[in-house]
Design an enzyme around this catalytic site. Sequence first.
Site, PDB file in Angstrom:
ATOM      1  N   CYS A  31      -3.039  -5.525  20.896  1.00  0.00           N
ATOM      2  CA  CYS A  31      -1.750  -5.009  20.427  1.00  0.00           C
ATOM      3  C   CYS A  31      -1.883  -3.509  20.168  1.00  0.00           C
ATOM      4  O   CYS A  31      -2.794  -3.087  19.469  1.00  0.00           O
ATOM      5  CB  CYS A  31      -1.346  -5.733  19.144  1.00  0.00           C
ATOM      6  SG  CYS A  31      -0.091  -4.837  18.220  1.00  0.00           S
TER       7      CYS A  31
ATOM      8  N   HIS B 219       0.845  -1.202   0.000  1.00  0.00           N
ATOM      9  CA  HIS B 219       0.000   0.000   0.000  1.00  0.00           C
ATOM     10  C   HIS B 219       0.873   1.241   0.000  1.00  0.00           C
ATOM     11  O   HIS B 219       2.099   1.150  -0.107  1.00  0.00           O
ATOM     12  CB  HIS B 219      -0.988  -0.037   1.167  1.00  0.00           C
ATOM     13  CG  HIS B 219      -0.357  -0.093   2.533  1.00  0.00           C
ATOM     14  ND1 HIS B 219       0.301   0.966   3.092  1.00  0.00           N
ATOM     15  CD2 HIS B 219      -0.271  -1.109   3.423  1.00  0.00           C
ATOM     16  CE1 HIS B 219       0.748   0.632   4.283  1.00  0.00           C
ATOM     17  NE2 HIS B 219       0.422  -0.637   4.507  1.00  0.00           N
TER      18      HIS B 219
ATOM     19  N   HIS C 207      -1.595  -2.862  16.217  1.00  0.00           N
ATOM     20  CA  HIS C 207      -2.512  -3.466  15.247  1.00  0.00           C
ATOM     21  C   HIS C 207      -3.939  -3.628  15.747  1.00  0.00           C
ATOM     22  O   HIS C 207      -4.822  -3.992  14.977  1.00  0.00           O
ATOM     23  CB  HIS C 207      -1.970  -4.833  14.782  1.00  0.00           C
ATOM     24  CG  HIS C 207      -0.681  -4.726  14.033  1.00  0.00           C
ATOM     25  ND1 HIS C 207       0.551  -4.901  14.640  1.00  0.00           N
ATOM     26  CD2 HIS C 207      -0.422  -4.421  12.744  1.00  0.00           C
ATOM     27  CE1 HIS C 207       1.497  -4.722  13.744  1.00  0.00           C
ATOM     28  NE2 HIS C 207       0.952  -4.430  12.591  1.00  0.00           N
TER      29      HIS C 207
ATOM     30  N   LYS D  64      -2.273  -3.099   6.771  1.00  0.00           N
ATOM     31  CA  LYS D  64      -3.008  -4.180   6.125  1.00  0.00           C
ATOM     32  C   LYS D  64      -3.867  -4.889   7.150  1.00  0.00           C
ATOM     33  O   LYS D  64      -4.986  -5.289   6.878  1.00  0.00           O
ATOM     34  CB  LYS D  64      -2.013  -5.144   5.478  1.00  0.00           C
ATOM     35  CG  LYS D  64      -1.252  -4.492   4.338  1.00  0.00           C
ATOM     36  CD  LYS D  64      -0.169  -5.379   3.760  1.00  0.00           C
ATOM     37  CE  LYS D  64       1.072  -5.397   4.634  1.00  0.00           C
ATOM     38  NZ  LYS D  64       2.272  -5.848   3.913  1.00  0.00           N
TER      39      LYS D  64
ATOM     40  N   LYS E 118      -3.234   5.073  11.639  1.00  0.00           N
ATOM     41  CA  LYS E 118      -2.139   4.539  10.843  1.00  0.00           C
ATOM     42  C   LYS E 118      -2.725   3.519   9.873  1.00  0.00           C
ATOM     43  O   LYS E 118      -3.546   2.694  10.264  1.00  0.00           O
ATOM     44  CB  LYS E 118      -1.124   3.838  11.752  1.00  0.00           C
ATOM     45  CG  LYS E 118       0.014   3.202  10.969  1.00  0.00           C
ATOM     46  CD  LYS E 118       0.744   2.144  11.753  1.00  0.00           C
ATOM     47  CE  LYS E 118       1.665   1.352  10.835  1.00  0.00           C
ATOM     48  NZ  LYS E 118       2.205   0.147  11.458  1.00  0.00           N
TER      49      LYS E 118
ATOM     50  N   CYS F  67       1.885 -11.209  19.261  1.00  0.00           N
ATOM     51  CA  CYS F  67       1.089 -10.583  18.197  1.00  0.00           C
ATOM     52  C   CYS F  67       1.702 -11.020  16.878  1.00  0.00           C
ATOM     53  O   CYS F  67       2.855 -10.685  16.586  1.00  0.00           O
ATOM     54  CB  CYS F  67       1.109  -9.058  18.306  1.00  0.00           C
ATOM     55  SG  CYS F  67       0.391  -8.284  16.834  1.00  0.00           S
TER      56      CYS F  67
ATOM     57  N   HIS G 178       4.217   1.560   2.031  1.00  0.00           N
ATOM     58  CA  HIS G 178       5.437   0.933   1.497  1.00  0.00           C
ATOM     59  C   HIS G 178       6.024   1.789   0.379  1.00  0.00           C
ATOM     60  O   HIS G 178       7.236   1.994   0.299  1.00  0.00           O
ATOM     61  CB  HIS G 178       5.136  -0.476   0.967  1.00  0.00           C
ATOM     62  CG  HIS G 178       4.450  -1.340   1.975  1.00  0.00           C
ATOM     63  ND1 HIS G 178       3.193  -1.837   1.784  1.00  0.00           N
ATOM     64  CD2 HIS G 178       4.839  -1.744   3.205  1.00  0.00           C
ATOM     65  CE1 HIS G 178       2.842  -2.541   2.855  1.00  0.00           C
ATOM     66  NE2 HIS G 178       3.821  -2.495   3.734  1.00  0.00           N
TER      67      HIS G 178
ATOM     68  N   CYS H 213       2.833  -8.141  14.495  1.00  0.00           N
ATOM     69  CA  CYS H 213       4.145  -7.545  14.809  1.00  0.00           C
ATOM     70  C   CYS H 213       5.246  -8.596  14.710  1.00  0.00           C
ATOM     71  O   CYS H 213       6.410  -8.255  14.627  1.00  0.00           O
ATOM     72  CB  CYS H 213       4.211  -7.021  16.237  1.00  0.00           C
ATOM     73  SG  CYS H 213       3.127  -5.669  16.615  1.00  0.00           S
TER      74      CYS H 213
HETATM   75  N1  MSP Z   1       9.082  -6.972   7.533  1.00  0.00           N
HETATM   76  C1  MSP Z   1       9.176  -5.957   8.492  1.00  0.00           C
HETATM   77  C2  MSP Z   1      10.423  -5.127   8.301  1.00  0.00           C
HETATM   78  C3  MSP Z   1      11.712  -5.869   8.350  1.00  0.00           C
HETATM   79  S1  MSP Z   1      13.060  -4.823   8.042  1.00  0.00           S
HETATM   80  C4  MSP Z   1      14.406  -5.696   8.452  1.00  0.00           C
HETATM   81  C5  MSP Z   1       7.973  -5.037   8.369  1.00  0.00           C
HETATM   82  N2  MSP Z   1       7.339  -5.044   7.200  1.00  0.00           N
HETATM   83  S2  MSP Z   1       6.078  -4.119   6.840  1.00  0.00           S
HETATM   84  O1  MSP Z   1       5.605  -4.577   5.565  1.00  0.00           O
HETATM   85  O2  MSP Z   1       5.136  -4.108   7.899  1.00  0.00           O
HETATM   86  O3  MSP Z   1       6.676  -2.692   6.631  1.00  0.00           O
HETATM   87  C6  MSP Z   1       6.757  -1.738   7.664  1.00  0.00           C
HETATM   88  C7  MSP Z   1       7.306  -0.460   7.075  1.00  0.00           C
HETATM   89  O4  MSP Z   1       6.494  -0.059   5.937  1.00  0.00           O
HETATM   90  C8  MSP Z   1       7.285   0.756   7.974  1.00  0.00           C
HETATM   91  O5  MSP Z   1       8.370   0.810   8.866  1.00  0.00           O
HETATM   92  C9  MSP Z   1       7.340   1.855   6.946  1.00  0.00           C
HETATM   93  O6  MSP Z   1       8.607   1.937   6.378  1.00  0.00           O
HETATM   94  C10 MSP Z   1       6.378   1.346   5.898  1.00  0.00           C
HETATM   95  N3  MSP Z   1       5.009   1.675   6.225  1.00  0.00           N
HETATM   96  C11 MSP Z   1       3.969   0.798   6.376  1.00  0.00           C
HETATM   97  N4  MSP Z   1       2.850   1.488   6.643  1.00  0.00           N
HETATM   98  C12 MSP Z   1       3.119   2.804   6.681  1.00  0.00           C
HETATM   99  C13 MSP Z   1       2.356   3.958   6.888  1.00  0.00           C
HETATM  100  N5  MSP Z   1       1.056   3.920   7.095  1.00  0.00           N
HETATM  101  N6  MSP Z   1       3.005   5.136   6.867  1.00  0.00           N
HETATM  102  C14 MSP Z   1       4.336   5.235   6.653  1.00  0.00           C
HETATM  103  N7  MSP Z   1       5.089   4.162   6.455  1.00  0.00           N
HETATM  104  C15 MSP Z   1       4.513   2.936   6.443  1.00  0.00           C
HETATM  105  O7  MSP Z   1       7.694  -4.318   9.317  1.00  0.00           O
END
Ligand code: MSP
Length: 508
Positions: A143, A18, A146, A297, A294, A126, A21, A129
């Site tokens: 959590c 989304h 989430h 997914k 925030k 969780c 990312h 997380c």
């Molecule tokens: N797989 C782990 C990360 C491992 S890194 C060694 C993870 N993945 S995640 O798909 O959940 O990605 C989290 C990251 O995605 C956040 O830290 C950020 O960089 C980005 N974001 C996800 N949702 C976001 C928002 N709503 N706003 C801003 N950044 C966001 O955690």
Amino acid sequence: MGTFYVTTPIYYVNDAPHIGHAYTTTAADVVARFHRQLGDDVFFLTGTDEHGNKVEQAALERGITPREHADQMVGKFKEVARKVDATNDFFIRTTDPEHEAFVQRFVERCRESGDIFQGAYSGLYCSACEAYYTEENLVDGLCPDHGIKPTFMEEKNYFFRLSAYQEKLAALYRANPDFVRPRHRYNEALSFIEQGLDDISISRATLKWGIPVPWDESQVIYVWVDALINYLSALHYAPGDDLVRRFWPATYHMMAQDILKFHGIIWPALLLSAGYDLPEHLFIHGYLKLGGEKMSKTRGNVMDPFPLIEEYGPDPFRFYCFREVNFGQDGMVGDDSFKARYNSELANDLGNLLSRSVSMIGKYRAGLVPIPADRAPDVSPLAAGAVAVVATVRTHLEEMDLSGALDSIWELVRRLNRYVEEQAPWKLAKAGEDGALDATLYDLAEGLRLLSVLLHPYMPGTSARMRERLGLGADEAAFAWSEAQWGLMPAGSSVVQGDPLFPRIESE
Ligand code: MSP
């Protein structure tokens, strides 16, 4: 010239990507492009985190194997990088065999350091997380991140002696106040360390989908340990010469605050244990929020950036990300504010400036950028302001203030628009004031050329199109930071008339 290694988190493939990312990937791309402009040796890494409970669950729900699921999802994440026009040098998957082998070697090194022991774990887990919680860390039993209920888990695991690194980590933080940026995130991480660190479980007995613990194949390595190591493993097998020597330690790991503890505490401790240098900085940006929460997914309130990119190209999206939300803070996003900003700043401020300037050069000077006959090109009323903007943009970008840099760039855009009104070239033409008209048209062309260099990291396609319209080349050298000076516009350049850069979005 230096080296610059920037990473994004590797994203979970349990569900589709989304805007969150796309946001981090775009931010990392802006800074990677900027450092290439400076002439730095740059490596930019992104990728996917494919093991663990959450991915296994997602596959189970679809009735396919985790590997099949990951293989199907990874394409969507690669597509995000492509669609936002990211220039990542490599895309790592934690299911790459080279990564898996490296992770095993890495944890062996921690074991040789005496930091791994066997123990029993029970607690609330969780799965979103992929982390344990204590009762007091939950909000109404859910959590905090989430909003879902953690499940009770009990296992015999291998543990990492995180507690042994508490003092070293605290000392590292105190000696490097810029280790985590911005400062309030540094304070958060340091205070967490100061509260005391517990040893952490680094393997799972019940999970099958992961990298086997090398000395006990009945267990798999905890997904976060597997994932963090990607930043180092990638350099061992991505195409390129001598990447480990050139790029480790990383200059910046970029992410949102959700995963600060993993990167600010567990990752440096693991690296110390395995005998590697620590990354120079973490940059923690804010959350993009939709409807006040925030996006995630798991919560099911996500904004899909693809339709906007499909319709308007990557640049308006890239611009919007850092213009709408102050980089480093949380902020709201949505289609309406995207369209409003697009119309007022891209269609009006920037697009019109280019169209007007090019069309006046066409009309009054047969399409050739004039030489200001009465003065040297660098003696312009705009020169000092422009030079100041260049310096500010550079400082902001060096400090990861992506919104501050864009603000300064926009000051120059607005200054140029005011200049058109002040000079009123149509009046100068009517009055036959050729010297003043030449100077004004030259200044506008030069201002736009300079903007094309400054905007390159944010809107690479737009910046190339601006140059084409000014009759200039758009190869990599054209965007070098050394081009960001006043007075380099070649007189006699032949401008090209064309459609608006950003056609207005009409409201339905
Ligand atoms: N797989 C782990 C990360 C491992 S890194 C060694 C993870 N993945 S995640 O798909 O959940 O990605 C989290 C990251 O995605 C956040 O830290 C950020 O960089 C980005 N974001 C996800 N949702 C976001 C928002 N709503 N706003 C801003 N950044 C966001 O955690």
